[in-house]
Design an enzyme around this catalytic site. Structure first.
Site, mmCIF file in Angstrom:
data_model
loop_
_atom_site.group_PDB
_atom_site.id
_atom_site.type_symbol
_atom_site.label_atom_id
_atom_site.label_comp_id
_atom_site.label_asym_id
_atom_site.label_seq_id
_atom_site.Cartn_x
_atom_site.Cartn_y
_atom_site.Cartn_z
ATOM 1 N N ASN A 42 1.795 -1.112 10.063
ATOM 2 C CA ASN A 42 2.829 -0.573 9.120
ATOM 3 C C ASN A 42 3.012 1.346 10.322
ATOM 4 O O ASN A 42 3.886 1.915 9.926
ATOM 5 C CB ASN A 42 2.114 0.322 7.738
ATOM 6 N N THR A 64 -2.442 -4.014 -20.241
ATOM 7 C CA THR A 64 -1.202 -4.082 -20.561
ATOM 8 C C THR A 64 0.108 -4.029 -19.633
ATOM 9 O O THR A 64 -0.119 -3.315 -18.735
ATOM 10 C CB THR A 64 -0.923 -2.809 -21.060
ATOM 11 N N THR A 72 -2.829 -1.472 -2.304
ATOM 12 C CA THR A 72 -3.796 -0.942 -2.109
ATOM 13 C C THR A 72 -4.924 -1.558 -3.057
ATOM 14 O O THR A 72 -5.761 -2.205 -2.631
ATOM 15 C CB THR A 72 -4.060 0.267 -2.745
ATOM 16 N N SER A 98 4.135 -4.976 -2.420
ATOM 17 C CA SER A 98 4.258 -3.890 -2.853
ATOM 18 C C SER A 98 5.166 -3.563 -3.400
ATOM 19 O O SER A 98 6.313 -3.999 -1.932
ATOM 20 C CB SER A 98 3.275 -2.433 -2.146
ATOM 21 N N ALA A 99 6.285 -3.570 -3.826
ATOM 22 C CA ALA A 99 7.569 -3.542 -4.630
ATOM 23 C C ALA A 99 8.720 -1.995 -3.970
ATOM 24 O O ALA A 99 9.650 -2.061 -3.330
ATOM 25 C CB ALA A 99 7.862 -3.723 -6.203
ATOM 26 N N HIS A 100 7.376 -1.173 -4.174
ATOM 27 C CA HIS A 100 8.272 0.449 -3.426
ATOM 28 C C HIS A 100 8.306 0.204 -1.693
ATOM 29 O O HIS A 100 9.330 0.921 -1.625
ATOM 30 C CB HIS A 100 6.938 1.130 -3.679
ATOM 31 N N GLN A 138 4.534 -4.536 4.623
ATOM 32 C CA GLN A 138 5.536 -4.678 5.276
ATOM 33 C C GLN A 138 6.480 -5.837 5.863
ATOM 34 O O GLN A 138 8.027 -4.480 6.304
ATOM 35 C CB GLN A 138 4.818 -3.313 6.723
ATOM 36 N N CYS A 190 -1.284 6.899 4.230
ATOM 37 C CA CYS A 190 -2.201 6.838 3.409
ATOM 38 C C CYS A 190 -3.255 7.712 4.610
ATOM 39 O O CYS A 190 -4.250 7.262 3.861
ATOM 40 C CB CYS A 190 -2.495 5.314 3.327
HETATM 41 N N1 PMP Z 1 -0.960 -2.009 3.752
HETATM 42 C C1 PMP Z 1 -0.018 -1.561 3.866
HETATM 43 C C2 PMP Z 1 0.240 -2.599 5.401
HETATM 44 C C3 PMP Z 1 0.868 -1.325 3.768
HETATM 45 O O1 PMP Z 1 1.710 0.273 4.211
HETATM 46 C C4 PMP Z 1 0.521 0.136 2.552
HETATM 47 C C5 PMP Z 1 1.466 1.101 2.169
HETATM 48 N N2 PMP Z 1 1.732 2.211 2.941
HETATM 49 C C6 PMP Z 1 -0.171 -0.464 1.587
HETATM 50 C C7 PMP Z 1 -1.183 -1.031 2.490
HETATM 51 C C8 PMP Z 1 -0.342 0.417 0.589
HETATM 52 O O2 PMP Z 1 0.535 -0.610 -0.538
HETATM 53 P P1 PMP Z 1 0.546 0.995 -1.985
HETATM 54 O O3 PMP Z 1 1.075 1.838 -1.982
HETATM 55 O O4 PMP Z 1 1.365 -0.084 -2.880
HETATM 56 O O5 PMP Z 1 -0.570 0.869 -2.355
#
Ligand code: PMP
Length: 377
Positions: free
Chosen positions: A152, A243, A71, A200-202, A180, A331
């Site tokens: 996504n 930081t 994001t 994004s790592a998660h 993704q 989201c």
């Molecule tokens: N872009 C895409 C294509 C996503 O799938 C997501 C997470 N659903 C995001 C951006 C946002 O990522 P983050 O959760 O790391 O903010």
């Protein structure tokens, strides 16, 4: 709980957690502090992680800028590039099926006087190269193009290589949201012309709250610059102050290292699991089932299906204590999916669609069990 919502987030890999722990305990130095070992250890761990992320993406280590996630990366690139290069143009091009962090940012930039083009997509949510080409060669004058790599909600892959080549030919900045695809699809070796990338790592078994934005040093023949989103102490090459979150960055680095090491195996596992899922769904529900995603050119393990006359919210809630599923993107889950709308689905079809997203930790037993459960519902 059978977890089939891996596009929303993934579980942290045990080795990632293990790698992170020392940086939450004894190794708590601030990486920006000077002259003592505790800070140096933190700094070294961060630079190691940066190297692993760079290898997974196929860029240089000093092109990796750590952020809090995609994001933030998406906001940073769109706002930063449009602001810094405003003397070169005001046109931003995105597709109608981008993640909300692109679409809402694009709307914001439009409200600030930029000219934003929202490109239509085909029935599977892919941008049509001809539309982009037309924009470059006729009335358009894009400064920045931002197109999602793998969607996504549907898993559809965009032709990123061709878009990058086209942008290069016309000297237009190009960003892709690769959130993704990383870890499931090899993103290295994309054509020159891809200048910025968000991740994004998660989404790849790393921790939440950490990601990166890749800023290629030279893009379209010039030294890349952009206005920072967060001003302050000048960390992350002056692009992103604050930081550094050492434990999270270390976790991201470990997740990237594992993802790269296992990329082919992961892909094969996901393809097999998806095949099994499609077979079982067809077996049980052929009368009422339609696939919103096609079966090629996609992220393996992500499908979007609809069940005639089934309310998706109701279904997801009903199964909620046994299965994790999604009726859309986490989201923007309160509104009917703009992605499916962009693909031409009507409201009724959108309301009967669900996303099933797998990880390499899912098993065929889970898929069979899930389909049996769904049939009983
Ligand atoms: N872009 C895409 C294509 C996503 O799938 C997501 C997470 N659903 C995001 C951006 C946002 O990522 P983050 O959760 O790391 O903010």
């Amino acid at each position: 709980m059978i977890y089939l919502d891996n596009s929303a987030t993934t579980k942290v890999h045990p080795d990632v957690l293990e790698a992170m722990m020392p940086y939450l305990q004894e190794e708590y130095g601030n990486a920006s502090s000077k002259h003592y070992t505790l800070a140096e250890n933190s700094r070294n761990a961060i630079e190691d992680a940066r190297e692993h992320v760079a290898k997974l993406i196929g860029c240089k280590h000093d092109e990796v800028v750590f952020t809090s996630g995609s994001t933030e990366s998406n906001n940073m690139i769109l706002k930063g590039v449009m602001d810094y290069y405003q003397y070169r143009g005001k046109q931003l091009v995105v597709s109608k099926v981008e993640h909300s962090s692109i679409l809402e940012t694009a709307e914001y930039l439009k409200s600030k006087g930029n000219d934003v083009v929202f490109l239509d997509v085909d029935q599977y949510g892919r941008v049509k190269i001809d539309d982009l080409e037309k924009l470059f060669t006729t009335d358009g004058n894009p400064l920045l193009v931002s197109i999602i790599w793998g969607n996504n909600e549907t898993g559809s892959l965009n032709p990123i290589d061709s878009i990058a080549t086209l942008c290069c030919k016309h000297n237009v900045f190009f960003h892709t949201d690769a959130t993704q695809v990383l870890g499931k699809y090899d993103v290295r070796n994309v054509a020159d012309g891809l200048g910025f990338l968000s991740c994004s790592a998660h989404k790849l078994h790393g921790p939440k709250g950490i990601g990166a934005c890749i800023v290629k040093k030279d893009h379209q023949g010039i030294k890349t610059r952009m206005t920072p989103l967060i001003h302050g102490g000048g960390q992350e090459f002056d692009y992103r102050s604050g930081t550094l979150s050492t434990h999270n960055i270390v976790g991201f680095g470990k997740a990237a290292e594992i993802a790269l090491h296992e990329i082919n195996e992961t892909r094969q596992i996901l393809e097999q699991l998806e095949l099994q899922l499609r077979m079982r769904l067809n077996e049980y529900f052929s009368e009422i089932l339609s696939f919103n995603s096609d079966d090629s050119n996609k992220i393996p393990g992500v499908i979007n299906v609809r069940f005639k006359d089934v309310d998706n919210e109701f279904l997801v809630k009903e199964l909620g204590d046994r299965v994790a599923l999604s009726s859309g993107s986490a989201c923007s889950s309160t509104k009917p999916s703009h992605v499916l709308r962009g693909m031409g689905l009507n409201l009724e079809q959108i309301r009967s669609s669900i996303r099933i997203s797998l990880s390499r930790f899912n098993t065929t037993e889970e898929i069979n069990e899930f389909c049996r459960m769904l049939a009983g519902y």
